[in-house]
Design an enzyme around this catalytic site. Structure first.
Site, short mmCIF file in Angstrom:
data_model
loop_
_atom_site.label_atom_id
_atom_site.label_comp_id
_atom_site.label_asym_id
_atom_site.label_seq_id
_atom_site.Cartn_x
_atom_site.Cartn_y
_atom_site.Cartn_z
N TYR A 1 -16.41 0.92 8.63
CA TYR A 1 -14.95 1.11 8.60
C TYR A 1 -14.46 1.77 9.89
CZ TYR A 1 -10.50 3.33 7.43
OH TYR A 1 -9.20 3.77 7.46
N GLY B 1 0.80 -1.21 0.00
CA GLY B 1 0.00 0.00 0.00
C GLY B 1 0.83 1.26 0.00
N THR C 1 -9.59 -0.66 3.78
CA THR C 1 -9.87 0.77 3.69
C THR C 1 -10.96 1.13 2.70
OG1 THR C 1 -8.10 1.02 2.07
CG2 THR C 1 -7.53 1.37 4.39
N ALA D 1 -4.65 -2.63 6.39
CA ALA D 1 -6.03 -2.36 6.81
C ALA D 1 -6.98 -2.58 5.64
CB ALA D 1 -6.16 -0.92 7.32
N ASP E 1 -1.06 -13.08 5.90
CA ASP E 1 -2.46 -12.68 6.03
C ASP E 1 -2.68 -12.43 7.52
OD1 ASP E 1 -5.16 -12.40 6.23
OD2 ASP E 1 -5.68 -14.24 5.18
N ILE E 2 -2.86 -11.15 7.90
CA ILE E 2 -2.94 -10.82 9.32
C ILE E 2 -4.17 -11.41 9.98
CG2 ILE E 2 -1.59 -8.71 9.06
CD1 ILE E 2 -4.25 -7.16 9.27
N LEU F 1 1.27 3.81 2.35
CA LEU F 1 2.08 4.15 3.52
C LEU F 1 3.18 3.12 3.74
CD1 LEU F 1 2.66 5.93 5.92
CD2 LEU F 1 0.89 4.72 7.20
N TRP G 1 -7.25 11.43 4.92
CA TRP G 1 -7.10 11.91 3.54
C TRP G 1 -5.71 11.58 3.00
CZ3 TRP G 1 -9.84 17.34 2.98
CH2 TRP G 1 -11.10 17.29 3.60
#
Length: 1023
Positions: free
Chosen positions: A867, A734, A804, A802, A778-779, A736, A892
């Site tokens: 969410y 992802g 999202t 996450a 896979d968490i 981040l 954001w």
């Protein structure tokens, strides 16, 4: 069947396989096979029964009483079909029975008036008798239906006729019978949808198309069209349906023809603009932008375009179904629709038909004018309306298909607002004279008109040089004489298959002859079961012909000196002898050859004659130790993250073989070693785990080329501690996670990434993350997470992974909770067990979003979406289980690796002059590059707690969008709208203003102003 002998069981299981192929479960598989139209498995049942009978004949040891019983069952199975041979068991002559059926079914009258073709609409009630009476009894008639119609090129057309008959779409039935060239239509009354109650409807529909009732009795209706002896049809459709789901709609709107392709890009504007209506449902496209441009151009030219939202393709870039800026959101109904609020008022629709208790459908976001909506969980969900202009109408909730199943009057009235043609409206058709001559290898067609449907099926055997067209599986010609040559379309392929089939048949017959030549004249082989490996004891098995009972009476091993070895003695190195003795039971008569095979090398054969009681065979072979010739690899010690190089030199191996290096059970290298040659092999191993002490074992294996012997040696590589901090990062595919890994690498901190994919699946931009250690995780699998952390023992975990997808979470709450809450709890439990600090990324959605104040980290959390609720539960898990934790709330987010608001705006600007953006939600954007630097600063400290981290400054989404286009130099109009006007499945927080004072209080540098971050990000995108 299960206890049958080998020779009989083959036939039993072949028959069983045929029976299995007749089941509904096998249909999807068989339908995709080449020539599937010929594989109607019910026709193979007679072959299956013959196989069972033949298998019983070959079962020599089966008792006669059982044989008689099975034979009786086979005869019993035939009785239900005897009427097909004997008729009504009245012993009347076949000719008399055929004449009676011919007269009762009105086929005798049809035979007198039919000139071109007849459609017998009896849903196969007459079965093969009807096909015989039409084609082989008296004066033959050409027919749309017939024996084996399933393999006709017009099979799809015929299926639609049957469905129209069953569902009472009689206007469509007669119209398509005319299209297929039928001047006579024979209808069986009891096979109509409502039987005798539909008599008047059928007569009205027939007259509307031009058919007159020629004869009738209590069982049948015969309609006839008074036209040319040989005729073609010129058609003018007012509408066209494109897509796999449009086929059912054409039955309610016969004036609509079905397009030959489901792909919208296969059609030209000039081709479609002649229609009043274009209906799209289940269509595809290669180029979405061109497909949308075509639709808009048609609508601006006055063509009504109706789009079934449930058949809109999934956008490969966004992963959602969208078209013309309208986004389709999935939903599920049970038993029936809720009340529909429409332009016709509130509709209370019929329940879903039997078998459709669960109904998957789409509602729509982004309509310009709403004609229909439902209220679900206090939210108004639109499903019907216009987009872009009044001539583009979208319909959700799978309403067209619902109407085709139920004929709900209210839904029919609602759909009429979209359709510019009326229900049961017919296309304009006229019959024209046509001359058709059939010759041996060609068809000659003469026409006085252009664009004439010859009513002949179009086939791939037609010569491509002829000026013919095809639509709806039928052949079209123009004015003048058209000569269609006939040729073999797949001659080479057919010859190849025939030759191969003949060869296989010949081999099969040779094998059968060998088996039947003498029941006991077969080869007996002695073969190894377990491959003899140096240091292990071999074992052998004996294979003999079926029916021969045997026992092995002696197996002896001798060493190279001739002395006897014990059965548990391993092979040594050097030459060894093997002696194996076989004794056949005395009561068996047997003659044949006995051959021993050890390690793939054959011994001399010996003959067994009748009444021989024993035979033995000896063989000598050499056991080779390849490690005489291969230098043993040495154990190594290397710092983690560095490369370990292992080399072997191999000299003059006396035997060809294969060398493998294995890590666990996985091959790293498999190479062929030539005989009597010098060879050097090197292997580079990299410690991709964290820089801590570790040890990995590798195995060097050698397999001989002829004997199949395998030898192996093990060696180890020890990875030494390098003293650097180790951090595990989840979700590195992802935005981040990508930037966090690069920031850790820049600071000399050892990072390991994890995500769902087997290998790193993010942006391949050549930055550090693409080459850093990575593990698939896979968490939501707590066991896998625990195993990974216990093995790698990181100093800290930065949890970026996450779920999202905010809107999708409303439909997939269980999945969202499993990732955001339960997955986070699993990681926190292991971190507590191993005393590992954890940094958890959270969101502004944990707050209610009400008011205009600035949210502090300790303020009350009251999420209003699925969410937000699941991220809140993740926060609770971290706070309850850990003492060493950071919770960092962001909002954001935008970064280089993935989809975000900035990319979406720039993408929309490529195809839109005006973009609608909400102007009543306020917050702060977060650039992942800036956030990653803060997280790297934070994780090395012990200043635990809850923080807010976004770029400085406040704006609305509208302000953010305007800034994006200004920084990117893009000229596009941005229209501010309210959240209510925009519409979304999940509730967004209107107030996402978050205080970052706690960062300053703890000595952390706050993120730069959001406009500066955006400017740097735009430059990064353009680089």
């Amino acid at each position: 069947m299960l206890f049958g002998k080998n020779k009989s069981s083959v036939y039993f299981f072949s028959a069983l396989l045929i029976f299995l192929c007749t089941t509904n479960a096998m249909y999807p598989i068989i339908s995709h096979l080449p020539g599937s139209q010929y594989l109607w498995m019910l026709r193979f049942l007679s072959i299956a029964l013959c196989m069972i009978l033949f298998g019983l004949m070959l079962w020599h040891t089966l008792k006669k009483s059982w044989l008689r019983f099975f034979a009786f069952l086979l005869v019993l199975d035939v009785l239900p079909s005897m009427t097909l041979v004997t008729g009504d068991f009245s012993a009347r002559p076949v000719e008399e029975r055929m004449a009676e059926i011919d007269q009762y079914s009105l086929l005798s009258e049809a035979r007198e008036i039919t000139t071109q073709r007849i459609a017998c609409m009896d849903l196969n009630a007459l079965e093969s008798t009807g096909a015989f009476l039409i084609s082989d009894y008296g004066k033959p008639m050409a027919a749309t239906f017939g024996a084996g119609w399933q393999s006709a090129n017009t099979a799809e057309n015929i299926v639609m006729l049957n469905e129209a008959m069953e569902t009472g779409r009689y206007h469509y039935l007669f119209d398509r019978c005319l299209e297929l060239g039928n001047d006579s239509v024979l209808i069986r009354i009891d096979q109509m949808k409502d039987g005798y109650l539909d008599l008047e409807k059928v007569k009205v529909a027939g007259e509307a198309v031009g058919y007159k009732l020629a004869a009738e009795n209590e069982g049948y209706l015969l309609f006839h069209l008074d036209t040319w002896e040989q005729f073609g049809v010129i058609s003018d459709y007012q509408a066209i349906g494109i897509g796999r789901a449009s086929l059912s709609v054409t039955m309610d709107y016969p004036a609509m023809e079905c397009g030959d392709s489901d792909n919208l890009n296969d059609y030209r504007f000039e081709e479609l603009v002649k229609y009043r209506l274009v209906f799209l449902d289940g269509f595809t496209y290669d180029n979405k932008q061109k497909a949308e441009e075509l639709v808009l151009r048609l609508s601006e030219a006055g063509v009504r375009v109706v789009i079934g939202a449930d058949g809109i393709p999934v956008d490969e870039h966004t992963g959602v179904s969208s078209f013309l800026d309208v986004v389709c959101q999935p939903m599920l109904f049970s038993n029936g629709y809720p009340l529909l609020d429409t332009i016709d008022g509130v509709l209370d629709c019929d329940l879903f038909p039997e078998g459709y208790t669960s109904w998957r459908a789409m509602y729509l976001n982004g309509l310009d004018e709403c004609w229909g909506k439902i209220v679900e969980l206090d939210e108004e969900l639109e499903f019907f309306g216009t987009v872009k202009n009044d001539n583009v109408v979208m319909i959700g909730l799978n309403l067209p298909y619902f109407y085709s199943l139920t004929r709900d009057e209210g839904v029919g009235r609602l759909l009429s607002h979209a359709m510019t043609i009326s229900e049961n409206q017919l296309p304009h058709r006229s019959t024209v004279p046509l001359e058709v001559e059939w010759e041996k290898d060609r068809i000659i067609i003469r026409s006085e008109y252009d664009n004439v449907n010859t009513t002949l099926a179009y086939h791939d055997i037609f010569d491509g040089s002829a000026e013919v067209a095809h639509r709806n599986n039928l052949t079209y010609v123009n004015r003048g004489e058209t000569v269609i040559g006939l040729h073999y379309p797949y001659l080479k392929e057919g010859l190849l298959i025939s030759v191969v089939s003949l060869l296989l048949t010949a081999l099969f017959l040779v094998r059968v002859r060998m088996l039947w030549r003498g029941r006991y004249v077969e080869k007996v082989e002695l073969t190894e079961v377990k491959r003899p490996v140096r240091g292990k004891t071999p074992c052998f098995e004996v294979t003999v012909p079926e029916g021969v009972r045997y026992r092995v009476t002696g197996v002896e091993w001798y060493d190279g000196e001739g002395g006897r070895m014990q059965p548990d003695s391993p092979f040594g190195e050097g030459r060894c002898q093997v002696r194996i003795t076989l004794r056949v039971d005395e009561e068996e008569h047997f003659s044949g050859e006995l051959r021993a095979s050890v390690n793939g090398l054959n011994a001399d054969s010996t003959q067994l004659q009748e009444r021989d009681k024993a035979a033995s065979v000896e063989m000598s072979y050499e056991v080779l130790d390849p490690f005489r010739y291969i230098r043993q690899p040495e154990d190594l010690e290397v710092f983690s993250g560095e490369k370990a190089t292992v080399r072997w030199s191999i000299s003059k191996m006396p035997q060809v073989g294969y060398l493998q290096i294995l890590e666990g059970e996985n091959w790293i290298i498999c190479d062929t070693l030539p005989r009597e040659a010098e060879w050097e092999l090197s292997l580079e191993l990299s410690g991709d785990g964290f820089g801590k002490a570790a040890q990995e074992r590798y195995r060097l294996a050698y397999i001989t080329g002829t004997g199949g012997l395998e030898y192996s040696r093990e060696f180890t590589v020890k990875w030494k501690e390098n003293g650097r901090m180790r951090i595990l990062v989840t979700g590195v595919n992802g935005q981040l996670g990508h930037d966090v890994m690069n920031e850790l690498a820049a600071r000399g901190i050892e990072g390991m990434g994890t995500d769902l994919t087997p290998a790193y699946g993010g942006l391949q931009d050549g930055t550090a993350v693409t080459g850093m250690p990575y593990r698939q995780l896979d968490i939501t699998d707590g066991g896998a997470a625990a195993e990974l952390l216990r093995r790698e023992r990181p100093d800290a975990v930065i949890h970026c992974a996450a779920y999202t997808a905010v809107d999708a979470a409303e439909e997939n709450e269980a999945v969202c909770r499993r990732v955001n809450a339960e997955g986070t709890r699993s990681l926190a439990l292991v971190c507590r067990e191993l005393d590992i600090k954890m940094l958890y990324i959270s969101t502004d959605y944990v707050f209610s979003g009400k008011g205009e104040h600035v949210w502090e980290p300790e303020d009350e959390r009251a999420p209003e979406s699925v969410y937000g609720q699941t991220k809140y539960e993740g926060e609770l898990a971290v706070q309850e289980l850990l003492e060493k934790y950071f919770i960092v709330r962001v909002a954001w987010v935008f970064g280089i690796n993935g989809k975000n608001f900035v990319r979406t705006m720039l993408k929309l600007a490529e195809s839109h002059d005006t973009i609608r953006v909400v102007n009543d939600q306020f917050g702060s954007p977060t650039y992942t590059l800036d956030l990653a630097r803060l997280l790297a600063d934070m994780i090395v400290t012990e200043k635990y707690g809850v923080y807010h981290a976004t770029n400085e400054g406040i704006c609305s989404w509208y302000d953010f969008a305007c800034a994006i286009f200004q920084e990117a130099g893009v000229n596009v109009k941005v229209v501010p709208v309210t959240t209510e006007e925009y519409g979304a499945k999940a509730k967004r927080p209107a107030n996402s203003r978050m205080s970052k004072e706690k960062l300053s209080e703890n000595g952390f540098e706050r993120l730069p102003e959001w406009r500066d971050a955006l400017r740097r990000y735009i430059r990064e995108l353009k680089a």
